[in-house]
Write a protein that holds these residues in place. Structure first.
Motif, PDB file in Angstrom:
ATOM      1  N   VAL A  58      -1.013  -8.473  -4.806  1.00 17.10           N
ATOM      2  CA  VAL A  58      -1.971  -7.379  -4.585  1.00 17.10           C
ATOM      3  C   VAL A  58      -1.733  -6.222  -5.539  1.00 17.10           C
ATOM      4  O   VAL A  58      -2.646  -5.426  -5.785  1.00 17.10           O
ATOM      5  CB  VAL A  58      -1.960  -6.901  -3.112  1.00 17.10           C
ATOM      6  CG1 VAL A  58      -2.333  -8.037  -2.176  1.00 17.10           C
ATOM      7  CG2 VAL A  58      -0.623  -6.293  -2.716  1.00 17.10           C
ATOM      8  N   TRP A  59      -0.516  -6.108  -6.083  1.00 20.50           N
ATOM      9  CA  TRP A  59      -0.255  -5.079  -7.095  1.00 20.50           C
ATOM     10  C   TRP A  59      -0.863  -5.429  -8.445  1.00 20.50           C
ATOM     11  O   TRP A  59      -1.031  -4.564  -9.291  1.00 20.50           O
ATOM     12  CB  TRP A  59       1.251  -4.876  -7.270  1.00 20.50           C
ATOM     13  CG  TRP A  59       1.893  -4.046  -6.198  1.00 20.50           C
ATOM     14  CD1 TRP A  59       1.290  -3.178  -5.334  1.00 20.50           C
ATOM     15  CD2 TRP A  59       3.288  -3.988  -5.894  1.00 20.50           C
ATOM     16  NE1 TRP A  59       2.217  -2.596  -4.500  1.00 20.50           N
ATOM     17  CE2 TRP A  59       3.455  -3.071  -4.824  1.00 20.50           C
ATOM     18  CE3 TRP A  59       4.415  -4.629  -6.421  1.00 20.50           C
ATOM     19  CZ2 TRP A  59       4.705  -2.768  -4.271  1.00 20.50           C
ATOM     20  CZ3 TRP A  59       5.666  -4.333  -5.874  1.00 20.50           C
ATOM     21  CH2 TRP A  59       5.803  -3.414  -4.815  1.00 20.50           C
ATOM     22  N   SER A  60      -1.170  -6.709  -8.670  1.00 17.34           N
ATOM     23  CA  SER A  60      -1.607  -7.122 -10.008  1.00 17.34           C
ATOM     24  C   SER A  60      -3.005  -7.721 -10.056  1.00 17.34           C
ATOM     25  O   SER A  60      -3.582  -7.837 -11.142  1.00 17.34           O
ATOM     26  CB  SER A  60      -0.615  -8.142 -10.592  1.00 17.34           C
ATOM     27  OG  SER A  60      -0.512  -9.286  -9.769  1.00 17.34           O
TER      28      SER A  60
ATOM     29  N   ALA B 179       2.462   1.500  -3.516  1.00 20.74           N
ATOM     30  CA  ALA B 179       1.549   1.915  -4.577  1.00 20.74           C
ATOM     31  C   ALA B 179       1.272   3.409  -4.497  1.00 20.74           C
ATOM     32  O   ALA B 179       1.213   4.110  -5.522  1.00 20.74           O
ATOM     33  CB  ALA B 179       0.248   1.123  -4.476  1.00 20.74           C
TER      34      ALA B 179
ATOM     35  N   MET C  50       5.407  -3.010 -12.735  1.00 22.62           N
ATOM     36  CA  MET C  50       5.136  -2.625 -11.347  1.00 22.62           C
ATOM     37  C   MET C  50       6.466  -2.281 -10.680  1.00 22.62           C
ATOM     38  O   MET C  50       7.533  -2.469 -11.286  1.00 22.62           O
ATOM     39  CB  MET C  50       4.390  -3.728 -10.599  1.00 22.62           C
ATOM     40  CG  MET C  50       5.091  -5.054 -10.513  1.00 22.62           C
ATOM     41  SD  MET C  50       4.078  -6.314  -9.649  1.00 22.62           S
ATOM     42  CE  MET C  50       2.712  -6.548 -10.789  1.00 22.62           C
TER      43      MET C  50
ATOM     44  N   LYS D 236      -3.601   0.695  -7.556  1.00 23.28           N
ATOM     45  CA  LYS D 236      -2.414  -0.119  -7.743  1.00 23.28           C
ATOM     46  C   LYS D 236      -1.281   0.759  -8.256  1.00 23.28           C
ATOM     47  O   LYS D 236      -1.505   1.923  -8.626  1.00 23.28           O
ATOM     48  CB  LYS D 236      -2.717  -1.256  -8.717  1.00 23.28           C
ATOM     49  CG  LYS D 236      -3.697  -2.291  -8.133  1.00 23.28           C
ATOM     50  CD  LYS D 236      -4.020  -3.365  -9.126  1.00 23.28           C
ATOM     51  CE  LYS D 236      -4.780  -4.512  -8.478  1.00 23.28           C
ATOM     52  NZ  LYS D 236      -5.862  -4.142  -7.571  1.00 23.28           N
TER      53      LYS D 236
ATOM     54  N   ASP E 251      -7.107  -8.217  -8.224  1.00 25.68           N
ATOM     55  CA  ASP E 251      -8.147  -7.906  -7.253  1.00 25.68           C
ATOM     56  C   ASP E 251      -8.599  -9.204  -6.583  1.00 25.68           C
ATOM     57  O   ASP E 251      -8.372 -10.300  -7.104  1.00 25.68           O
ATOM     58  CB  ASP E 251      -9.332  -7.231  -7.932  1.00 25.68           C
ATOM     59  CG  ASP E 251      -9.031  -5.797  -8.336  1.00 25.68           C
ATOM     60  OD1 ASP E 251      -8.135  -5.183  -7.714  1.00 25.68           O
ATOM     61  OD2 ASP E 251      -9.677  -5.302  -9.281  1.00 25.68           O
TER      62      ASP E 251
ATOM     63  N   LYS F 127       0.833  -1.204   0.000  1.00 24.19           N
ATOM     64  CA  LYS F 127       0.000   0.000   0.000  1.00 24.19           C
ATOM     65  C   LYS F 127       0.866   1.252   0.000  1.00 24.19           C
ATOM     66  O   LYS F 127       0.643   2.185  -0.782  1.00 24.19           O
ATOM     67  CB  LYS F 127      -0.918  -0.016   1.224  1.00 24.19           C
ATOM     68  CG  LYS F 127      -1.887   1.155   1.306  1.00 24.19           C
ATOM     69  CD  LYS F 127      -3.002   1.014   0.294  1.00 24.19           C
ATOM     70  CE  LYS F 127      -4.104   2.036   0.513  1.00 24.19           C
ATOM     71  NZ  LYS F 127      -5.179   1.914  -0.498  1.00 24.19           N
TER      72      LYS F 127
ATOM     73  N   SER G 146      -8.325  -6.512  -2.176  1.00 22.98           N
ATOM     74  CA  SER G 146      -8.103  -5.714  -3.387  1.00 22.98           C
ATOM     75  C   SER G 146      -7.429  -4.402  -2.995  1.00 22.98           C
ATOM     76  O   SER G 146      -7.955  -3.659  -2.160  1.00 22.98           O
ATOM     77  CB  SER G 146      -9.422  -5.412  -4.099  1.00 22.98           C
ATOM     78  OG  SER G 146     -10.030  -6.601  -4.543  1.00 22.98           O
ATOM     79  N   LEU G 147      -6.291  -4.148  -3.588  1.00 24.52           N
ATOM     80  CA  LEU G 147      -5.545  -2.913  -3.342  1.00 24.52           C
ATOM     81  C   LEU G 147      -5.884  -1.901  -4.434  1.00 24.52           C
ATOM     82  O   LEU G 147      -5.718  -2.172  -5.620  1.00 24.52           O
ATOM     83  CB  LEU G 147      -4.038  -3.202  -3.363  1.00 24.52           C
ATOM     84  CG  LEU G 147      -3.113  -1.993  -3.284  1.00 24.52           C
ATOM     85  CD1 LEU G 147      -3.261  -1.297  -1.935  1.00 24.52           C
ATOM     86  CD2 LEU G 147      -1.669  -2.406  -3.514  1.00 24.52           C
ATOM     87  N   LYS G 148      -6.356  -0.725  -4.015  1.00 23.83           N
ATOM     88  CA  LYS G 148      -6.664   0.338  -4.966  1.00 23.83           C
ATOM     89  C   LYS G 148      -6.254   1.676  -4.371  1.00 23.83           C
ATOM     90  O   LYS G 148      -6.606   1.957  -3.219  1.00 23.83           O
ATOM     91  CB  LYS G 148      -8.153   0.341  -5.307  1.00 23.83           C
ATOM     92  CG  LYS G 148      -8.603  -0.942  -6.015  1.00 23.83           C
ATOM     93  CD  LYS G 148     -10.085  -0.921  -6.348  1.00 23.83           C
ATOM     94  CE  LYS G 148     -10.495  -2.222  -7.048  1.00 23.83           C
ATOM     95  NZ  LYS G 148     -11.927  -2.228  -7.389  1.00 23.83           N
TER      96      LYS G 148
END
Length: 380
Positions: free
Chosen positions: A165-167, A115, A197, A188, A169, A112, A184-186
């Protein structure tokens, strides 16, 4: 996501010029365990100026260190992630690598942070996953201390989770040390040309480290050593990575002493060693016994380091970038020929010497690379 299925996040293979990185002295005590005067400082203002000097001088990366407890004289330490963000905010081109330690850090929390930094600073954030060698930090924080090879299992999971988590959901992960459920990381990280990435760096030197690098990392940092020793690690990691369709790039640590004459450079080295803080070196030696020396192969960081080597805590003297600009440039080109992609530089007087290196050494390296068919690259 099994590590063998991870995509290769490194740039496609092509001949490129040697890249240069700079150690950021965000811990007190400088970059040698010596009582000689060092014109360096662990604060923000000093390091902001240093990274700007590096950026203007042709360095592509700067690495911030991670410490939670004083050791070998490093009594004060700025946090790597926060300082990295400050340095990114005060530069425009250089990439900043934040060192972290799995176990003390959680992979999703770091993903997190990364990103966010990647979004804000246009893809210039990277991470160095350090497995951790200083047991006192783990004990003080109540984090489980694992034996050497098991720390690389934890670090491998850390990388796999970040990548996941970077790629993806709704990411799930059922590992030995972490379990992630429907996360889900948003937002990314950015997807930019030649980089899907953020780049993942890792060090080590042991067999466990080399296997991890081949399987999941983008970059493998090696401690200072001889050309033959570096070449052996590069060969092992490259072959293992190729077997699963990956390519890893290689960096080497080097303490640089560039002077107008070889005699001046060698005299500076001997002065640093003569001024070694013996008590701090002894404490450092005791702290690193659980590194490569603890592996069943007896291969790894600091296995055969002498007291002289330990004055620079990543064996930086052994790379032998000590001499005139011409001698140092030639040795860097020789490193490039065996597959070293990046030289991680540290200096005694960081501002002055980083500027001198950018003005006097990097241009010579570029000339020599273009003149040598084994190193020649296409200028874009």
């Amino acid at each position: 996501m099994p590590y063998a299925e991870l995509p290769n996040m490194a740039k496609p293979f092509k001949k490129q010029p040697t890249k240069f990185a700079l150690w950021v002295p965000n811990v007190s005590g400088g970059l040698v365990v010596s009582k000689v005067p060092q014109r360096t400082d662990w604060g923000l203002d000093y390091n902001t100026k240093l990274v700007r000097i590096a950026e203007d001088g042709g360095f592509e990366y700067a690495l911030t260190q991670i410490r939670f407890s004083g050791n070998y004289g490093a009594e004060y330490q700025h946090d790597s992630l926060i300082l990295s963000a400050a340095l990114l905010a005060n530069t425009s081109r250089i990439n900043i690598i934040s060192a972290i330690i799995p176990g003390i850090f959680h992979p999703v929390v770091v993903a997190k942070h990364g990103a966010t930094a990647d979004q804000i600073f246009n893809g210039r954030w990277a991470i160095h996953v350090a497995t951790g060698w200083f047991r006192r930090e783990f004990d003080a924080l109540g984090v489980e201390w694992l034996e050497h090879d098991e720390r690389y299992v934890r670090s491998r999971e850390f990388v796999e989770i970040m990548r996941g988590v970077w790629s993806e959901d709704n990411f799930d992960y059922d590992g030995k040390y972490w379990k992630i459920s429907d996360y889900s990381l948003k937002p990314k990280p950015l997807t930019i040309p030649d980089r899907l990435m953020p780049e993942i760096f890792q060090g080590g030197n042991s067999i466990a480290a080399q296997k991890m690098a081949a399987d999941v990392s983008d970059w493998y940092f090696m401690n200072g050593n001889t050309l033959d020793e570096h070449e052996g690690q590069i060969d092992f990691v490259s072959k293992r990575a190729a077997a699963i369709g990956r390519r890893v790039r290689f960096g080497v640590n080097a303490f640089v002493i560039a002077r107008e004459t070889e005699a001046e450079a060698n005299a500076e080295l001997e002065r640093i060693i003569a001024g070694a803080d013996i008590a701090a070196v002894d404490k450092f030696r005791d702290a690193v016994r659980e590194a490569g020396q603890a592996t069943k192969e007896k291969i790894g960081m600091w296995v055969d380091s002498t007291d002289r080597d330990l004055v620079q805590y990543n064996d930086g003297f052994r790379t032998n970038l000590i001499g005139t600009p011409e001698q140092i440039a030639e040795r860097i080109v020789n490193l490039r020929k065996i597959g070293v992609d990046l030289v991680l530089c540290c200096f005694l007087h960081c501002h002055e010497e980083a500027r001198f290196f950018g003005e006097r050494v990097i241009p010579l390296v570029r000339e020599m690379e273009q003149a040598d068919p084994m190193c020649r690259f296409t200028v874009i």
